[in-house]
Design a protein around this motif. Structure first.
Motif, PDB file in Angstrom:
ATOM      1  N   GLN A 125       0.831  -1.203   0.000  1.00 13.35           N
ATOM      2  CA  GLN A 125       0.000   0.000   0.000  1.00 13.35           C
ATOM      3  C   GLN A 125       0.866   1.254   0.000  1.00 13.35           C
ATOM      4  O   GLN A 125       0.495   2.272  -0.586  1.00 13.35           O
ATOM      5  CB  GLN A 125      -0.915  -0.023   1.230  1.00 13.35           C
ATOM      6  N   ARG A 126       2.022   1.152   0.630  1.00  6.37           N
ATOM      7  CA  ARG A 126       2.938   2.290   0.687  1.00  6.37           C
ATOM      8  C   ARG A 126       3.921   2.317  -0.481  1.00  6.37           C
ATOM      9  O   ARG A 126       4.734   3.210  -0.583  1.00  6.37           O
ATOM     10  CB  ARG A 126       3.692   2.252   2.018  1.00  6.37           C
ATOM     11  N   GLY A 127       3.872   1.300  -1.318  1.00  8.69           N
ATOM     12  CA  GLY A 127       4.798   1.229  -2.444  1.00  8.69           C
ATOM     13  C   GLY A 127       6.208   0.857  -2.022  1.00  8.69           C
ATOM     14  O   GLY A 127       7.167   1.173  -2.726  1.00  8.69           O
ATOM     15  N   TRP A 128       6.335   0.175  -0.898  1.00  8.23           N
ATOM     16  CA  TRP A 128       7.640  -0.196  -0.362  1.00  8.23           C
ATOM     17  C   TRP A 128       8.052  -1.584  -0.820  1.00  8.23           C
ATOM     18  O   TRP A 128       7.228  -2.472  -0.979  1.00  8.23           O
ATOM     19  CB  TRP A 128       7.620  -0.211   1.158  1.00  8.23           C
ATOM     20  N   SER A 129       9.349  -1.751  -0.977  1.00  7.05           N
ATOM     21  CA  SER A 129       9.916  -3.083  -1.182  1.00  7.05           C
ATOM     22  C   SER A 129      10.180  -3.704   0.197  1.00  7.05           C
ATOM     23  O   SER A 129      10.080  -3.018   1.221  1.00  7.05           O
ATOM     24  CB  SER A 129      11.239  -2.984  -1.948  1.00  7.05           C
ATOM     25  N   GLN A 130      10.548  -4.975   0.212  1.00  6.88           N
ATOM     26  CA  GLN A 130      10.939  -5.593   1.485  1.00  6.88           C
ATOM     27  C   GLN A 130      12.154  -4.888   2.064  1.00  6.88           C
ATOM     28  O   GLN A 130      12.253  -4.712   3.280  1.00  6.88           O
ATOM     29  CB  GLN A 130      11.236  -7.084   1.297  1.00  6.88           C
ATOM     30  N   SER A 131      13.053  -4.445   1.209  1.00  2.51           N
ATOM     31  CA  SER A 131      14.239  -3.719   1.672  1.00  2.51           C
ATOM     32  C   SER A 131      13.863  -2.394   2.316  1.00  2.51           C
ATOM     33  O   SER A 131      14.462  -1.998   3.321  1.00  2.51           O
ATOM     34  CB  SER A 131      15.199  -3.472   0.512  1.00  2.51           C
ATOM     35  N   ASP A 132      12.876  -1.711   1.747  1.00  4.19           N
ATOM     36  CA  ASP A 132      12.411  -0.450   2.341  1.00  4.19           C
ATOM     37  C   ASP A 132      11.867  -0.686   3.747  1.00  4.19           C
ATOM     38  O   ASP A 132      12.178   0.061   4.673  1.00  4.19           O
ATOM     39  CB  ASP A 132      11.304   0.186   1.485  1.00  4.19           C
ATOM     40  N   LEU A 133      11.053  -1.723   3.901  1.00  4.73           N
ATOM     41  CA  LEU A 133      10.500  -2.029   5.221  1.00  4.73           C
ATOM     42  C   LEU A 133      11.604  -2.441   6.183  1.00  4.73           C
ATOM     43  O   LEU A 133      11.586  -2.041   7.350  1.00  4.73           O
ATOM     44  CB  LEU A 133       9.435  -3.121   5.127  1.00  4.73           C
ATOM     45  N   ALA A 134      12.553  -3.210   5.692  1.00  6.62           N
ATOM     46  CA  ALA A 134      13.669  -3.627   6.545  1.00  6.62           C
ATOM     47  C   ALA A 134      14.423  -2.408   7.087  1.00  6.62           C
ATOM     48  O   ALA A 134      14.709  -2.332   8.287  1.00  6.62           O
ATOM     49  CB  ALA A 134      14.618  -4.540   5.764  1.00  6.62           C
ATOM     50  N   ARG A 135      14.696  -1.464   6.223  1.00  8.11           N
ATOM     51  CA  ARG A 135      15.390  -0.251   6.672  1.00  8.11           C
ATOM     52  C   ARG A 135      14.549   0.545   7.666  1.00  8.11           C
ATOM     53  O   ARG A 135      15.054   1.006   8.686  1.00  8.11           O
ATOM     54  CB  ARG A 135      15.753   0.629   5.477  1.00  8.11           C
ATOM     55  N   ALA A 136      13.272   0.695   7.377  1.00  3.58           N
ATOM     56  CA  ALA A 136      12.393   1.499   8.235  1.00  3.58           C
ATOM     57  C   ALA A 136      12.173   0.862   9.598  1.00  3.58           C
ATOM     58  O   ALA A 136      11.918   1.571  10.577  1.00  3.58           O
ATOM     59  CB  ALA A 136      11.050   1.719   7.546  1.00  3.58           C
TER      60      ALA A 136
END
Length: 86
Positions: free
Chosen positions: A20-31
């Motif tokens: 929904q946020r347009g994030w990759s798994q890597s984006d979520l991992a960083r956040a």
């Protein structure tokens, strides 16, 4: 509902919120200060999550842990679960 089914539901919720946020798994991992492998396992329902991990994920999504873990429990209750209150 089994532990495995609940882990799968949490994984599906994580995927939906991430996409929904347009994030990759890597984006979520960083956040969430996790590594990509941890996010992959979480999304696939392959781990038993600690409450702290779930809190970190919900914080990354900028939602409360309660909102992150809000599911339609009517189906679960129909299968014998009591309502979960957070």
């Amino acid at each position: 509902v089994t532990k495995k089914e609940l882990n799968k539901k949490i994984g599906q919720r994580t995927i939906a919120m991430r996409q929904q946020r347009g994030w990759s798994q890597s984006d979520l991992a960083r956040a969430s200060f996790k590594d990509g492998q941890a996010i992959h396992k979480l999304e696939n329902g392959n781990v038993n999550h600690t409450i702290y991990t779930l809190w970190e994920i919900s914080k990354a999504f900028n939602v409360s842990l309660r909102d992150f873990l809000t599911f339609n429990f009517s189906l679960l209750r129909s299968r014998g679960w009591r309502q979960l209150i957070f």
